[in-house]
Scaffold this motif. Sequence first.
Motif, PDB file in Angstrom:
ATOM      1  N   ALA A 557      -2.341   2.867  17.448  1.00  0.00           N
ATOM      2  CA  ALA A 557      -2.549   1.703  16.136  1.00  0.00           C
ATOM      3  C   ALA A 557      -1.518   2.184  15.206  1.00  0.00           C
ATOM      4  O   ALA A 557      -0.804   1.492  14.653  1.00  0.00           O
ATOM      5  N   ASP A 558      -1.679   3.279  15.087  1.00  0.00           N
ATOM      6  CA  ASP A 558      -0.737   4.160  14.016  1.00  0.00           C
ATOM      7  C   ASP A 558       0.890   4.012  14.365  1.00  0.00           C
ATOM      8  O   ASP A 558       1.479   3.408  13.365  1.00  0.00           O
ATOM      9  N   ARG A 560       1.834   1.304  16.219  1.00  0.00           N
ATOM     10  CA  ARG A 560       2.148   0.162  16.141  1.00  0.00           C
ATOM     11  C   ARG A 560       2.349  -0.219  14.512  1.00  0.00           C
ATOM     12  O   ARG A 560       3.400  -0.941  14.304  1.00  0.00           O
ATOM     13  N   GLU A 561       1.981   0.265  13.734  1.00  0.00           N
ATOM     14  CA  GLU A 561       1.942   0.175  12.179  1.00  0.00           C
ATOM     15  C   GLU A 561       3.409   0.678  11.697  1.00  0.00           C
ATOM     16  O   GLU A 561       4.255   0.159  11.080  1.00  0.00           O
ATOM     17  N   ARG A 562       3.833   1.901  12.402  1.00  0.00           N
ATOM     18  CA  ARG A 562       5.242   2.400  12.094  1.00  0.00           C
ATOM     19  C   ARG A 562       6.341   1.589  12.646  1.00  0.00           C
ATOM     20  O   ARG A 562       7.019   1.174  11.748  1.00  0.00           O
ATOM     21  N   ASP A 564       5.989  -1.649  13.087  1.00  0.00           N
ATOM     22  CA  ASP A 564       5.734  -3.099  12.450  1.00  0.00           C
ATOM     23  C   ASP A 564       6.502  -2.921  10.827  1.00  0.00           C
ATOM     24  O   ASP A 564       7.217  -3.700  10.385  1.00  0.00           O
ATOM     25  N   GLU A 565       6.533  -1.622  10.289  1.00  0.00           N
ATOM     26  CA  GLU A 565       6.966  -1.389   9.102  1.00  0.00           C
ATOM     27  C   GLU A 565       8.580  -1.215   9.048  1.00  0.00           C
ATOM     28  O   GLU A 565       9.224  -1.416   7.893  1.00  0.00           O
TER      29      GLU A 565
END
Length: 681
Positions: A557-558, A560-562, A564-565
């Motif tokens: 999840a982390d 994936r967040e990276r 998306d940013e």
Amino acid sequence: MVLDPLTAFSVAGTVIQFVDFGLELFQRSEELYRSVRGTLSVNEELDQTIYQILKLVEKLLQSLGPDGALGCQTNDEYTLAGLCDACKAVAREMISRLNDLKVKGRARAWKSLRAAIVHAWNRDAMMALQKKLEGIKALIESYVLVSVRENVINLSIETSERFAALDSRSQLIIDSLLERRKEFSEELQDQTLAIAQLLSRSEIAILDHLEESKARILGTVQEAQQITSLNGVANDQLLRSKNAETLCRDMTEKSLLEGLQFSTMMQRQEEVTEAYRKTFEWIFQDLSRTFRPWSSFINWLKYEDGIYWINGKAGSGKSTLVRYICDERRTETLLKAWAGPIPLTIASFFFWNSGTRDQRSQSGFLRAILFKVLHQHPELMPIVLPWQWAKRYSRLASDKPILADQIRDDWSISRLKQAFAKLCEQRIVKIKVCIFLDGLDEYEGDHELIAEFFHEITTSSPNIKICVSSRPLLVIGDIFSGLPSLRLQDLTFQDIKFYVNDNLSKHRRFRQLLEKEPIKTPLLVKDIVGRADGVFLWVRLVVESLREGLGNPDEIADLRERLDELPRDLEQLYNHMWGRVRGVYRPRASRIFQIVRAARNQGAVIRYKDDEYEPLTAIALSFAEEESTSINGNPSIRILDPAYLKERCEKMDAVLKTRCAGLLEIHASESTLYESWGGTI
């Protein structure tokens, strides 16, 4: 009768040889002779000197003919004959004095040839003779040679007996230097002088009538007694003449190549990232069995002429692909099928708008390509660069060194384009040339004009073809429309997928996540590939960010967040990366960026060699950005040892990665870290 078209050149060249030899005799006689047997005795050196004078005058007598006047019919021929007579008069005086020295030498041991010469001529006599020799040479170079050249404008030198007797290489050089015989410019004197010297030096006199010739020169029977001693040095002298001519031409070629070459010629190509393993292999696929939306590259290499255009958006990997093509052995193999029995030459150049002037200009491109072609085919030099070749050859033939401040080549864009046009147009030396040109959009000039330049070259010459890469600029696309081409971002999906999988799967944490999240982890890879839109540089930066997260260690999840940013636009991505630099690091990072920018701007003003400037190295940057550096009054200044320099370079590399968000990198050369000063920024 009118002189044979090359006889006058040969006579003039012999006069120049005689004058140069005489001047050398007076100016530095101690350096005239070297022998395979070691140091010569003074008497042997006197024999060599007399023999050399006799040989040169013998050549003049052979040209003068039995009436001693060249069969003169024109004023120019009478002038040339008069100069020959002047040389004969000087020769009589020189030989008479040298013979006296030999007689005196039996009772007196000369320490050196120089000492003997000084004894034979007092200072005033020596200066008078030198002045006479210099006057003869000045008249030859300023008037007679130009007149002689004008007289051969309408004559065919190929029918000349002298021309037929020359070796093929000499014939090629003379043909090339005389090609523009109907023009007149300041260059003609250099070229004409070179022809005269080449003819004279190439025609080694056959001394069948040496005794008769010497008698005609001296008018005395005494000289006949010298024949025995002269024959002892004849073979050595003839061999030396042939070797000297070969060496002169080799040095001329070497000097020309040094003039064309510049230090950063291959820098950009060597610094471009090498293709990741198993990527770009599709470029050599046979497309005959499948439909692909691009022109077959292997067909172009094997069968086609003209231009092949590799276009793609910024960061799509164009430079890496072109380097891969240049390095791949299959490229040469396929091109040999195109060349057939004709010798093949492959040359490359990578434009770079952040590099030196030569790396981003048309003149740099032309110098690099001319260097690479002429290095492989030196016989093309007098054809492609007749003026530069003649200027160097005539100076070396006169035993004068080529000094940078005395011979400065005009490598202007107009002259280089003229040379390149000669290369493309010439049909004397059969060659096939394939040029690989990267980064046409990084050329600093008018893109439309440079694209037209390449299109015209390949259209007019079937022996030259060019593979060009660039961004799809409208003006370039209009000119290359309809030519074989490919759009890179449409063809790298599988390469990017392999790159992402291979790089991430090497990390132990990613393999753990793959076992833990067997569905979400492959979807992350799929999203990266999909968002890349064919931009390899974006993928590389994203993968580096994700590998940083894996080291933290982040969960899926982390990661994936990276992802998306991270912006999908490169410029926005760079801004994002800068934004992630911690505030405490930013002052130092800003200082480093400003130093790098200032170094490049200053390089455009201060040059260390011609149009080049010294690139900023890692060791230089490490000292430049160090706040505590102080030189004035520092008693501890010393030579730094390699281990210390290596340590500083390694620290600088770490600083760039952590403080500058990876936006600056060190490009190391193939040499060691210390020898290359840690590489360039």
